[in-house]
Design an enzyme around this catalytic site. Sequence first.
Site, PDB file in Angstrom:
ATOM      1  N   HIS A 203      37.689  49.252  39.625  1.00 27.02           N
ATOM      2  CA  HIS A 203      36.969  50.054  40.611  1.00 27.02           C
ATOM      3  C   HIS A 203      37.895  50.899  41.477  1.00 27.02           C
ATOM      4  CE1 HIS A 203      37.947  46.582  43.206  1.00 27.02           C
ATOM      5  NE2 HIS A 203      37.851  47.431  44.195  1.00 27.02           N
ATOM      6  N   GLU A 241      44.655  43.637  53.132  1.00 27.80           N
ATOM      7  CA  GLU A 241      43.317  43.207  53.544  1.00 27.80           C
ATOM      8  C   GLU A 241      43.430  42.318  54.771  1.00 27.80           C
ATOM      9  OE1 GLU A 241      40.576  42.220  50.032  1.00 27.80           O
ATOM     10  OE2 GLU A 241      42.568  41.761  49.244  1.00 27.80           O
ATOM     11  N   ASP A 260      45.440  39.489  40.684  1.00 31.03           N
ATOM     12  CA  ASP A 260      44.235  40.051  41.277  1.00 31.03           C
ATOM     13  C   ASP A 260      44.426  41.499  41.708  1.00 31.03           C
ATOM     14  OD1 ASP A 260      41.553  39.903  42.233  1.00 31.03           O
ATOM     15  OD2 ASP A 260      42.300  39.624  44.267  1.00 31.03           O
ATOM     16  N   HIS A 265      45.352  47.059  40.041  1.00 27.36           N
ATOM     17  CA  HIS A 265      45.181  48.119  41.034  1.00 27.36           C
ATOM     18  C   HIS A 265      46.481  48.862  41.345  1.00 27.36           C
ATOM     19  CE1 HIS A 265      41.300  46.483  41.313  1.00 27.36           C
ATOM     20  NE2 HIS A 265      41.449  45.673  42.347  1.00 27.36           N
ATOM     21  N   LYS A 355      46.462  39.299  51.656  1.00 31.71           N
ATOM     22  CA  LYS A 355      45.273  38.975  52.425  1.00 31.71           C
ATOM     23  C   LYS A 355      45.655  38.483  53.814  1.00 31.71           C
ATOM     24  CE  LYS A 355      42.116  38.011  48.629  1.00 31.71           C
ATOM     25  NZ  LYS A 355      41.206  39.105  49.039  1.00 31.71           N
TER      26      LYS A 355
END
Length: 506
Positions: A203, A241, A260, A265, A355
């Site tokens: 995405h 994040e 991840d 990405h 994160k």
Amino acid sequence: MATRIEARRPSAAAPAGSRVAPPCAFVVFGAAGDLTRRKLMPAIARLIARGSILDPFGVVGVARKAFAPGAFAAGLTAALGEFAPETVKDVAARDRFAERLDYVSGEFSDPGVYTRLASSLDRLDRERGTAGNRLFYLATPPSEFETILSRLKEAGLIAPPHRDPWTRVVVEKPFGRDLTSAMELNRLVANVLDETQTFRIDHYLGKETVQNILVFRFANSMFEPLWNRKYLDYVEICAAETVGVGTRGKFYEQTGVLRDIVQNHLLEVLALIAMEPPNSSDADDVRGEKLQVLRALREPWSDTIARDLALGQYRGYRQEPDVSPTSTTPTYAALRVFIDNWRWQGVPFYLRAGKKLANRVTEVSLHMQRVPLSLFGREDVCEHLEPNVLTLRIQPDEGIRLSFASKIPGFDTMVGSVAMDMNYVEAFGGEPPEAYERLLLDAMRGDATLFSRRDAVEASWRWITPILQYVEDNPAKDFPNYEPGSWGPAAARTLPERDGHAWREP
């Protein structure tokens, strides 16, 4: 005071929403899951509202969960109120969305599911004119792919490639967890589908500002001559994040930040930043140039990984649901990467993702070389000159920022840094389309430019697998090692500092 940005569309530009999907049926496996509710159906509803999906269209959800008649459509329509509220203000538009929804329940291994699915698709062809075209979306774990694809083929629901009506399959990540598993998954998919029918989705590539990287580079002659080792000192790619893993603890324990975020990405963004100009905008020309970047990544040898990698885990991760109290899964990674080719030799690329960090931001910063000599009389003036930095903000606050030196008003020669800043929303009006809108529309139209090709997936895993193996063989002894709300572990600062650089604080 903000810099004024004037954005003009060319007179020949097509109006927004002019890209229209062909007649087709959209089939989602795993339709009772969170991805369907939060992302896929809101994207479909927006495409319908924009006029990019017209009447010859229908949706069929497939999942194990049994719903009462009409409950599947009612649940997804209600979810639009939370995730795409603008699409349900018009009652007629909301009803048009709901009436396109059908549902088939059962185990993915049950041949009866595919018999009922075929009946539903035949009905869509007759009643809605979907013309036999099918877009299947596998919103399921990879362990289900073989079962679903083989059953689809046995049921005669996979059309031959390169002809009408067409069949295409969108495959969600994670596409493997190392090189061996990725190659096996590719072989499994290739047993049923031609590569032209396979759309591996990430995405990130659907984000408007990621797509703009190519336009910014290759449509502006003033920047492309500077896009190389002669003028660029170093490049940063950041994906930070502020949230933790939440309810995804079980998934995250199996993946960690390297699988991840970094493998897909960040390497995708790096390839767009570093690629050579393609011969055309054709999907395979663009993806071929990205592949050359991945193949040029300097191999991470076992005796250099420790020097070029910093890992972290936020304090409190081990108390998250479904996380081991002794977990050594990293939630933060910083890497120092080199691309060994003519354009980028010697230019460090610093990647970081994590994160529970200080700010939510995904961006690319290109730091220009310092001026070689002070022309302004005093050494202290030269010492305080800040190099030019070009920042491409992917999310949030999408835009582009360029900093440069300017004389501070006054009788003395004092030099300061100023910035020109373009914000997408302010410049063009309105929010850019969501990533899944663009990607689903492209898949329906057969445009694979923003989807990962088999050889590129394997190239990215081939590069990162030695790092994953090193991490597995050398589990961290200092986790947790950074506080929520910080910029990660102290060890991460040394990666750029050894080269005389520093992380940019967004």
